[in-house]
Write a protein that holds these residues in place. Structure first.
Motif: not given
Length: 141
Positions: A40-46
């Motif tokens: 989820i963190y990676k998706m938010l960063m993307e």
């Protein structure tokens, strides 16, 4: 008002941008998709969202406490999350690639309730994970 805002309010949670964004990611998940906090963190960063990993963990824990998400501990040692649903379902997990598939089997549910009843229990919740190797190329490895 957006659906996620209604769900957050119903759960007694204040509507904040991180909560809404995280709920939206979980809501958009395909059937059988489960995300770790890191996913989820990676998706938010993307998508350019400025939400820290600690916030993602905190929000997921709040969602779990409010009954909005279910946390699963599949083999491999990390937790994954999905939106909580009224319909009970179980999981099959590939021990090689980590792929997770969900299934619903009313016959299994009836039989498990019968077993619990025979032992003097009423089922209030259950978790069933079947582990194996998927047919998506993992068998040959």
């Amino acid at each position: 008002m957006a659906l996620e805002n209604q769900e957050l309010r119903k759960a007694g949670l204040k509507i904040t941008l991180p909560r809404v964004k995280i709920y939206q990611i979980l809501e958009r998940a395909g059937e059988g998709e489960h995300f770790s906090a890191e996913d989820i963190y990676k998706m938010l960063m993307e998508t350019g969202e400025d939400v820290g990993l600690a916030t993602v963990y905190r929000v997921l824990t709040q969602f779990e406490a409010a009954g909005l998400v279910a946390r699963h501990h599949f083999e491999g040692g990390h937790s994954v999350f999905e939106l909580a649903r009224d319909e009970h379902h179980d999981h099959v997990v590939c021990v090689k690639c980590g792929k997770v598939r969900e299934f619903v089997d009313p016959t299994l549910t009836v039989r498990l309730d019968e077993i619990a009843d025979e032992l003097g229990f009423t089922v209030t919740d259950r978790t069933l994970y079947l582990y194996g190797v998927c047919r998506d190329g993992c068998e040959e490895s």
